[in-house]
Design an enzyme around this catalytic site. Structure first.
Site, PDB file in Angstrom:
ATOM      1  N   LYS A 160       0.824  -1.210   0.000  1.00  8.19           N
ATOM      2  CA  LYS A 160       0.000   0.000   0.000  1.00  8.19           C
ATOM      3  C   LYS A 160       0.862   1.267   0.000  1.00  8.19           C
ATOM      4  CE  LYS A 160      -4.197  -1.784   0.018  1.00  8.19           C
ATOM      5  NZ  LYS A 160      -5.122  -1.876   1.140  1.00  8.19           N
ATOM      6  N   ARG A 194      -4.184 -10.373   3.814  1.00 10.53           N
ATOM      7  CA  ARG A 194      -4.352 -10.415   2.355  1.00 10.53           C
ATOM      8  C   ARG A 194      -3.085  -9.863   1.725  1.00 10.53           C
ATOM      9  NH1 ARG A 194      -6.181  -7.053  -1.790  1.00 10.53           N
ATOM     10  NH2 ARG A 194      -7.524  -8.040  -3.355  1.00 10.53           N
TER      11      ARG A 194
END
Length: 316
Positions: free
Chosen positions: A234, A275
């Site tokens: 991210k 995840r």
């Protein structure tokens, strides 16, 4: 810092039950898109997608999360029909090659969720927490599949314009949104033992707001439900690494160590599933974090474990 033993849950999917808690489950990301933020275009052909899926499973993924539409801010919207054209063939191909594989469909379209579950997916992972398609909760209730409710603050196109949140405001925003999603899901008839919560790192949380969410992650356990986190590659991690990359956010291929650190922190805060794009490093990191949590449980039980002494010539 003291770590609390992870609460066990039986997560009821479409055809099976997963016992969450004793070890961290690894969800591997499989994007069959041309424009996803991390790996867009790499697995958009059937052969490439199947090869990647089998690699992720061989590396230790417990679940594969298959996405056909990017949710990055500048992504081009597609129709549910196009999304299904991309995802349904790979679902069928994976299950033909690995009939016992556990598949999740990453979608916010109820029609895609229905088609994917009917094709063999066990889980519907909706980044909007059932807020972008009013039919999603009732559809999942009818399908009796596993459900992941993720929190998002606005839609992707809104994120660059969102006002910043002070650190103390991040968690209340997430808790309120998840509470609303839960109410909609339960009102529609989705069983609580089918639901997992995801706080939505990076989805409308900008920069350091994600670290405030990370620090307060244990607060999500107040819902009495399992927790999934997805921080892999991210942007907030890339920004933190900028001093090591001439002041620029770290490129995609330089975010693995930061992702691993974030994953371990999430597991120690009680996350049941992580995840990830890079499965093997996540499996190994989770094994260490799980060993710490297991030791915490042993110590909390009041037993008197013995630990082997280091050899006398080992540096202390």
């Amino acid at each position: 810092m003291a770590f609390a033993p992870r609460t066990p849950f039986d997560w009821h999917l479409r055809t099976r039950v997963l016992s969450l808690g004793p070890h961290t489950f690894i969800m591997g990301v499989l994007n069959v898109t041309p424009d996803s933020f991390s790996d867009g275009g790499l697995h958009s052909t059937s052969d490439a997608a199947l090869s990647r899926a089998l690699t992720l499973l061989d590396e230790g993924a417990d679940i594969l999360d298959i996405g056909g539409e990017s949710t990055r801010p500048n992504a081009t919207p597609i129709t549910p029909e196009e999304e299904q054209f991309r995802t349904l063939p790979i679902i069928e191909a994976i299950l033909k090659a690995r009939p016992k594989a556990i598949l999740s469909i990453d979608t916010f379209h109820a029609s895609t969720a229905k088609a994917a579950v009917e094709a063999g997916a066990e889980i519907v992972n909706d980044v909007s927490g059932h807020s972008w398609d009013p039919a999603m909760s009732s559809t999942c209730a009818t399908l009796e599949c596993g459900v992941i409710l993720m929190h998002t603050r606005g839609r992707p196109q809104d994120w660059p314009k969102l006002p910043p949140l002070p650190p103390v405001a991040v968690l209340p925003v997430v808790l309120t949104g998840l509470r609303d999603s839960l109410l909609a899901a339960r009102t529609a008839g989705i069983a609580s033992d089918s639901i997992i919560l995801d706080p939505g790192f990076g989805f409308g949380k900008i920069g350091d707001e994600n670290y405030a969410l990370h620090a307060l992650l244990p607060q999500l356990h107040q819902f009495g439900l399992p927790v999934l986190t997805g921080t892999s590659r991210k942007g907030f991690l890339a920004k933190t690494l900028a001093p090591f990359h001439r002041g620029q956010p770290a490129p995609m291929d330089a975010r693995l160590n930061a992702t691993t650190a974030s994953n371990v922190a999430a597991i120690l805060a009680g996350a049941h599933i992580i995840r990830v794009h890079d499965v093997r490093p996540a499996v190994e990191a989770a094994a260490v974090a799980d060993a710490i949590l297991n030791a915490t449980g042993v110590l909390a039980s009041g037993s008197n474990p013995t630990f082997a002494s280091a050899p006398s010539n080992t540096p202390q």
